[in-house]
Design an enzyme around this catalytic site. Structure first.
Site, PDB file in Angstrom:
ATOM      1  N   HIS A  70       0.860  -1.192   0.000  1.00 22.07           N
ATOM      2  CA  HIS A  70       0.000   0.000   0.000  1.00 22.07           C
ATOM      3  C   HIS A  70       0.892   1.237   0.000  1.00 22.07           C
ATOM      4  O   HIS A  70       0.726   2.157   0.803  1.00 22.07           O
ATOM      5  CB  HIS A  70      -0.960  -0.022   1.187  1.00 22.07           C
ATOM      6  CG  HIS A  70      -2.030  -1.061   1.047  1.00 22.07           C
ATOM      7  ND1 HIS A  70      -3.234  -0.813   0.413  1.00 22.07           N
ATOM      8  CD2 HIS A  70      -2.062  -2.366   1.430  1.00 22.07           C
ATOM      9  CE1 HIS A  70      -3.961  -1.911   0.417  1.00 22.07           C
ATOM     10  NE2 HIS A  70      -3.273  -2.875   1.026  1.00 22.07           N
ATOM     11  N   ARG A 113      10.589   5.599 -16.795  1.00 19.86           N
ATOM     12  CA  ARG A 113      11.388   6.618 -16.117  1.00 19.86           C
ATOM     13  C   ARG A 113      11.244   6.581 -14.603  1.00 19.86           C
ATOM     14  O   ARG A 113      11.898   7.344 -13.902  1.00 19.86           O
ATOM     15  CB  ARG A 113      11.018   8.023 -16.644  1.00 19.86           C
ATOM     16  CG  ARG A 113      11.498   8.267 -18.080  1.00 19.86           C
ATOM     17  CD  ARG A 113      11.202   9.685 -18.540  1.00 19.86           C
ATOM     18  NE  ARG A 113       9.764   9.941 -18.661  1.00 19.86           N
ATOM     19  CZ  ARG A 113       9.038   9.625 -19.729  1.00 19.86           C
ATOM     20  NH1 ARG A 113       9.612   9.044 -20.779  1.00 19.86           N
ATOM     21  NH2 ARG A 113       7.743   9.894 -19.773  1.00 19.86           N
ATOM     22  N   ASP A 146      -5.189 -13.411   0.353  1.00 16.72           N
ATOM     23  CA  ASP A 146      -5.821 -12.139   0.752  1.00 16.72           C
ATOM     24  C   ASP A 146      -7.322 -12.370   0.932  1.00 16.72           C
ATOM     25  O   ASP A 146      -8.145 -11.496   0.628  1.00 16.72           O
ATOM     26  CB  ASP A 146      -5.549 -11.041  -0.277  1.00 16.72           C
ATOM     27  CG  ASP A 146      -5.811  -9.635   0.272  1.00 16.72           C
ATOM     28  OD1 ASP A 146      -5.846  -9.470   1.502  1.00 16.72           O
ATOM     29  OD2 ASP A 146      -5.984  -8.698  -0.533  1.00 16.72           O
TER      30      ASP A 146
END
Length: 377
Positions: free
Chosen positions: A194, A226, A273
């Site tokens: 997160h 980038r 999860d």
């Protein structure tokens, strides 16, 4: 206690296959793996006509099961219900996971985890504290009003367990280096998740304190040409493991395969999860005042955002095999690798001296039985 045995046409011990072999245990620990033909005649023996015996599956991210959410019921009885629900799907051990909550509930989760391990609740390995030390930009289904950056003094107030494993998911850009080092000192395993960190924010000093990355690709800054972000840094950090949800909803199979190619062997592991709907009668539950329900096999909140997963470990393993991963590697991703990640040195292999823990799958990778600390379920 008497010796007992289970056998099947194939047994994967965490390193190699054994054929027509039996797993023999006594007093909660493995005695030996031996040919079925060499078993003592009077031993209590359960044979499975098909499938494979593997090291017991370990799920380090389980929010709930059997209509119970750990956030809503932080008790030993709730942990027992969650463990029972996931055992039907091959999970021998798990970490009940507290989604971002108050300091009081974090303290309760830590002390309850220690109590449950000491009470020897079958399948209870430790606790996963997922937040509230997270980045609001990648909050997912978490309540961002609870988020904060803890000081060492804040962390020192918690009752850190001695016997229960502790996994912490935190956005490392929201944590000071001193706080990360303190968590390591109290024995916690730190996973970055997160997180909206840039590669500069994931400095070498901080990365040295990070053991892993939580649910790779989900709720983290993406990989770009980038800016590697958390995803690129996770894939490029050979020392750190990555957990990944393999329900085919949270992560595309090709993204999973790319991660598997990028990470060193042993550093990519399966988590579910899973929420309260695994082993549920209702397929819906409440979290922080929100109703979460299963729609088209996806767990979503009122806004339609993904809110955890609705899958067991056996189906997760079956999926990655279907996506092209060798069976032995898939089995290790559900057992051997999580054991290494959690520093559970007596789990993850079927070998003499290890805890008597195994998952028995049929030819379709559905759970036939689970062995936990010498008791067959």
């Amino acid at each position: 206690m008497v010796m007992k045995a289970i056998s099947a046409p194939r047994l994967f011990d965490g390193e190699q296959y054994r054929y027509d072999a039996a797993l023999v245990w006594k007093d909660g620990h493995i005695h030996a793996v031996m040919p079925i033909s060499e078993l003592p005649k009077d031993i209590e023996h359960q044979h499975y006509d098909e499938g494979v015996i593997a090291p017991g599956f370990i799920d380090i991210q389980v929010n709930g099961g059997g209509d119970v959410m750990f956030n809503n019921d932080i008790s030993s009885s709730a942990i027992e219900t969650i463990c029972q629900a996931h055992r039907k799907y091959g999970t021998a051990y798990l970490l009940p996971t507290l989604i971002s909550s108050t300091p009081e509930k974090i303290a309760k989760a830590l002390s309850t985890a220690e109590q449950a391990v000491n009470e020897k609740i079958a399948g209870m390995l430790g606790v996963h504290i997922e937040g509230p030390w997270l980045n609001e930009a990648k909050k997912g289904a978490h309540d961002a009003t609870l988020f904060y950056s803890p000081t060492v003094d804040d962390l020192s107030q918690f009752p850190w367990p001695h016997n229960a494993k502790v996994l912490i998911t935190a956005a490392t850009e929201k944590m000071s280096l001193e706080a990360l080092r303190y968590l390591q000192q109290v024995g916690a395993i730190i996973s970055c998740g997160h997180s909206n960190a840039t590669v500069e924010q994931l400095s070498n000093d901080k990365l040295a304190e990070v053991n892993g990355f939580t649910h790779l690709f989900n709720a983290m800054s993406p990989f770009e040409g980038r800016e590697p972000g958390v995803v690129g840094t996770a894939l490029n950090s050979d020392h750190a493991w990555c957990s990944i949800i393999t329900d085919g909803i949270h992560v595309h199979p090709n993204s999973f395969l790319l991660a598997h190619r990028a990470k060193p062997q042993g550093k990519l592991l399966i988590v579910t999860d899973a929420m309260a709907t695994v082993g549920s009668k209702t397929n819906r539950f409440e979290l922080d005042g929100q109703i979460i329900e299963v729609i088209d096999n996806k767990l979503v909140n009122a806004e339609g955002s993904l809110a955890g997963a609705h899958i067991g470990m056996d189906q997760s393993v079956a999926n990655v095999i279907r996506w092209g991963i060798e069976e032995s590697e898939a089995l290790k991703m559900a057992s051997t690798y999580p054991a290494l990640a959690m520093k559970a040195n007596d789990l993850g292999k079927l070998a003499s001296g290890y805890r008597a823990a195994a998952t028995v799958l049929n030819a379709n990778y559905q759970t036939q039985a689970v062995l936990v600390d010498g008791k067959l379920y």
